[in-house]
Design a protein around this motif. Sequence first.
Motif, PDB file in Angstrom:
ATOM      1  N   LEU A  10      30.452  12.940   2.035  1.00  0.00           N
ATOM      2  CA  LEU A  10      30.355  11.535   2.442  1.00  0.00           C
ATOM      3  C   LEU A  10      31.567  10.775   1.916  1.00  0.00           C
ATOM      4  N   PHE A  11      32.204  10.031   2.830  1.00  0.00           N
ATOM      5  CA  PHE A  11      33.327   9.162   2.499  1.00  0.00           C
ATOM      6  C   PHE A  11      32.979   7.735   2.939  1.00  0.00           C
ATOM      7  N   PRO A  12      33.753   6.731   2.518  1.00  0.00           N
ATOM      8  CA  PRO A  12      33.402   5.358   2.899  1.00  0.00           C
ATOM      9  C   PRO A  12      33.352   5.119   4.410  1.00  0.00           C
ATOM     10  N   ASP A  13      34.103   5.896   5.196  1.00  0.00           N
ATOM     11  CA  ASP A  13      34.175   5.642   6.631  1.00  0.00           C
ATOM     12  C   ASP A  13      33.651   6.772   7.506  1.00  0.00           C
ATOM     13  N   ARG A  14      33.158   7.887   6.887  1.00  0.00           N
ATOM     14  CA  ARG A  14      32.777   9.034   7.718  1.00  0.00           C
ATOM     15  C   ARG A  14      31.953  10.045   6.920  1.00  0.00           C
ATOM     16  N   MET A  15      31.342  10.970   7.670  1.00  0.00           N
ATOM     17  CA  MET A  15      30.719  12.156   7.100  1.00  0.00           C
ATOM     18  C   MET A  15      31.425  13.388   7.665  1.00  0.00           C
ATOM     19  N   GLU A  16      31.522  14.441   6.849  1.00  0.00           N
ATOM     20  CA  GLU A  16      32.120  15.690   7.295  1.00  0.00           C
ATOM     21  C   GLU A  16      31.148  16.835   7.021  1.00  0.00           C
ATOM     22  N   ALA A  17      31.106  17.795   7.951  1.00  0.00           N
ATOM     23  CA  ALA A  17      30.253  18.976   7.794  1.00  0.00           C
ATOM     24  C   ALA A  17      31.118  20.225   7.882  1.00  0.00           C
ATOM     25  N   TYR A  18      30.996  21.104   6.873  1.00  0.00           N
ATOM     26  CA  TYR A  18      31.785  22.337   6.820  1.00  0.00           C
ATOM     27  C   TYR A  18      30.869  23.546   6.923  1.00  0.00           C
ATOM     28  N   ASP A  19      31.236  24.490   7.772  1.00  0.00           N
ATOM     29  CA  ASP A  19      30.510  25.746   7.898  1.00  0.00           C
ATOM     30  C   ASP A  19      30.814  26.597   6.666  1.00  0.00           C
ATOM     31  N   THR A  20      29.768  27.070   5.976  1.00  0.00           N
ATOM     32  CA  THR A  20      29.962  27.860   4.752  1.00  0.00           C
ATOM     33  C   THR A  20      29.663  29.343   4.954  1.00  0.00           C
ATOM     34  N   ALA A  21      29.462  29.771   6.214  1.00  0.00           N
ATOM     35  CA  ALA A  21      29.072  31.156   6.474  1.00  0.00           C
ATOM     36  C   ALA A  21      30.107  32.156   5.979  1.00  0.00           C
ATOM     37  N   THR A  22      31.383  31.744   5.920  1.00  0.00           N
ATOM     38  CA  THR A  22      32.438  32.660   5.491  1.00  0.00           C
ATOM     39  C   THR A  22      32.791  32.510   4.010  1.00  0.00           C
ATOM     40  N   PHE A  23      32.078  31.645   3.288  1.00  0.00           N
ATOM     41  CA  PHE A  23      32.337  31.499   1.858  1.00  0.00           C
ATOM     42  C   PHE A  23      31.935  32.781   1.120  1.00  0.00           C
ATOM     43  N   THR A  24      32.727  33.156   0.128  1.00  0.00           N
ATOM     44  CA  THR A  24      32.365  34.248  -0.768  1.00  0.00           C
ATOM     45  C   THR A  24      32.583  33.780  -2.200  1.00  0.00           C
ATOM     46  N   GLU A  25      32.276  34.626  -3.167  1.00  0.00           N
ATOM     47  CA  GLU A  25      32.516  34.266  -4.561  1.00  0.00           C
ATOM     48  C   GLU A  25      34.004  34.135  -4.870  1.00  0.00           C
ATOM     49  N   ASN A  26      34.847  34.689  -4.016  1.00  0.00           N
ATOM     50  CA  ASN A  26      36.284  34.698  -4.291  1.00  0.00           C
ATOM     51  C   ASN A  26      37.115  33.892  -3.312  1.00  0.00           C
ATOM     52  N   ALA A  27      36.492  33.382  -2.250  1.00  0.00           N
ATOM     53  CA  ALA A  27      37.250  32.642  -1.242  1.00  0.00           C
ATOM     54  C   ALA A  27      36.401  31.533  -0.645  1.00  0.00           C
ATOM     55  N   VAL A  28      37.003  30.344  -0.534  1.00  0.00           N
ATOM     56  CA  VAL A  28      36.307  29.182   0.027  1.00  0.00           C
ATOM     57  C   VAL A  28      37.212  28.552   1.085  1.00  0.00           C
ATOM     58  N   PRO A  29      37.258  29.162   2.281  1.00  0.00           N
ATOM     59  CA  PRO A  29      38.109  28.595   3.342  1.00  0.00           C
ATOM     60  C   PRO A  29      37.590  27.247   3.809  1.00  0.00           C
ATOM     61  N   GLN A  30      38.487  26.257   3.840  1.00  0.00           N
ATOM     62  CA  GLN A  30      38.044  24.907   4.188  1.00  0.00           C
ATOM     63  C   GLN A  30      37.807  24.750   5.685  1.00  0.00           C
ATOM     64  N   GLY A  31      38.664  25.327   6.504  1.00  0.00           N
ATOM     65  CA  GLY A  31      38.477  25.217   7.950  1.00  0.00           C
ATOM     66  C   GLY A  31      38.538  23.774   8.420  1.00  0.00           C
ATOM     67  N   SER A  32      38.174  23.575   9.659  1.00  0.00           N
ATOM     68  CA  SER A  32      38.171  22.237  10.256  1.00  0.00           C
ATOM     69  C   SER A  32      36.745  21.708  10.282  1.00  0.00           C
ATOM     70  N   PRO A  33      36.507  20.556   9.694  1.00  0.00           N
ATOM     71  CA  PRO A  33      35.129  20.047   9.644  1.00  0.00           C
ATOM     72  C   PRO A  33      34.712  19.401  10.955  1.00  0.00           C
ATOM     73  N   THR A  34      33.405  19.314  11.151  1.00  0.00           N
ATOM     74  CA  THR A  34      32.846  18.422  12.163  1.00  0.00           C
ATOM     75  C   THR A  34      32.720  17.047  11.518  1.00  0.00           C
ATOM     76  N   GLU A  35      33.256  16.023  12.167  1.00  0.00           N
ATOM     77  CA  GLU A  35      33.278  14.681  11.590  1.00  0.00           C
ATOM     78  C   GLU A  35      32.400  13.720  12.377  1.00  0.00           C
ATOM     79  N   ALA A  36      31.874  12.744  11.666  1.00  0.00           N
ATOM     80  CA  ALA A  36      31.115  11.661  12.288  1.00  0.00           C
ATOM     81  C   ALA A  36      31.544  10.353  11.636  1.00  0.00           C
ATOM     82  N   SER A  37      32.074   9.442  12.417  1.00  0.00           N
ATOM     83  CA  SER A  37      32.511   8.150  11.884  1.00  0.00           C
ATOM     84  C   SER A  37      31.311   7.267  11.578  1.00  0.00           C
ATOM     85  N   LEU A  38      31.450   6.453  10.529  1.00  0.00           N
ATOM     86  CA  LEU A  38      30.399   5.521  10.144  1.00  0.00           C
ATOM     87  C   LEU A  38      30.855   4.101  10.460  1.00  0.00           C
ATOM     88  N   PRO A  39      30.039   3.328  11.167  1.00  0.00           N
ATOM     89  CA  PRO A  39      30.408   1.947  11.517  1.00  0.00           C
ATOM     90  C   PRO A  39      30.071   0.958  10.398  1.00  0.00           C
TER      91      PRO A  39
END
Length: 328
Positions: free
Chosen positions: A76-105
């Motif tokens: 959560l940010f002041p102007d938006r929410m971001e969602a990150y897929d964590t299916a590829t996360f491991t104990e040794n790697a956390v790829p950030q990838g491109s988030p799905t974003e939703a703007s907040l009015p």
Amino acid sequence: MQRHLLLALLLLLLAACTGSQEPPLPALVAAGGGGEVRFYRARDLQEGTGNPVATWDAQNLQDLAYSNAFQRLYLLFPDRMEAYDTATFTENAVPQGSPTEASLPADCAGGYLRLGQSRLLAHCPGAGRAFLWSLDGSGNPEEVDLTGLPPEVRLALFPQGGQEVLAYMTREALGYRPAQNPSGTPSLEKPLDPQASQGPFDLQLDRARGRLLGLAATPTEVRLYALEGDALTSRKVLGDFPQPSRLALDPVGAVVYGQGFQVLLPKESPLQQEFRTYTAGLVGQDGYLYLAQGQSLEVYDLVPSPPLFLRSSNLGFSPTSLAFIPVE
């Protein structure tokens, strides 16, 4: 033969006392604060080593949350929410990838997130507004109708009558109602007894037990309010001097923390570490409690009563929110 039997029984008892999983549950702890999110191996924190696996830049981050069912990390940010897929996360790697974003009015500075069964609630207290977003990241946020609720209200989502309703807590009452229809059903409101003069500090769903837990304070003490069915009960928690406090909940346990901490489940404990102030807390699916105090992160085993202190790690920054992410 008798000696070997006694030794085996002793080892069994010692194993039962720790309550920790063997082997440890592969998982990451996401710690947000100071404009970044750092990811730590849970087992490293249990051993007292606080070196992050990855660090994401997250300027103006307000809160974070993780959905195990949808395998997504939400920021959560002041102007938006971001969602990150964590299916590829491991104990040794956390790829950030491109988030799905939703703007907040609305300006959501000072806001927080609450997970529901299928939706995510973002409450923006400064703006007096709140929004619902699908946990799968689809669609646009929908505004919640907060008519009649005071600025200091705390919000959560609560499954009732086959739908997910808006739960709320004020200094006078704790209740729930449809998120976009304040006069609709199902709805319930119970007056706080005693009424609060400070807070409310927190409101969360206890999923495993189907109840709402809230924290507020009278002039002399912090109180835990529990709405279960149509009954509202309250009791004193923590110490004798009321301070802002929060809840850390998971089906495996429940903890209230602030000026010290107190385990509620699986076994209730007396007040612990009453001279320390904790700003973020997490009960992990691994049965451990993670508590942030300044730049330190303490880990406790929740199964013994009182809880067993394991390790403290110096993180080099002060997290304000934590999330537990099981990985493959």
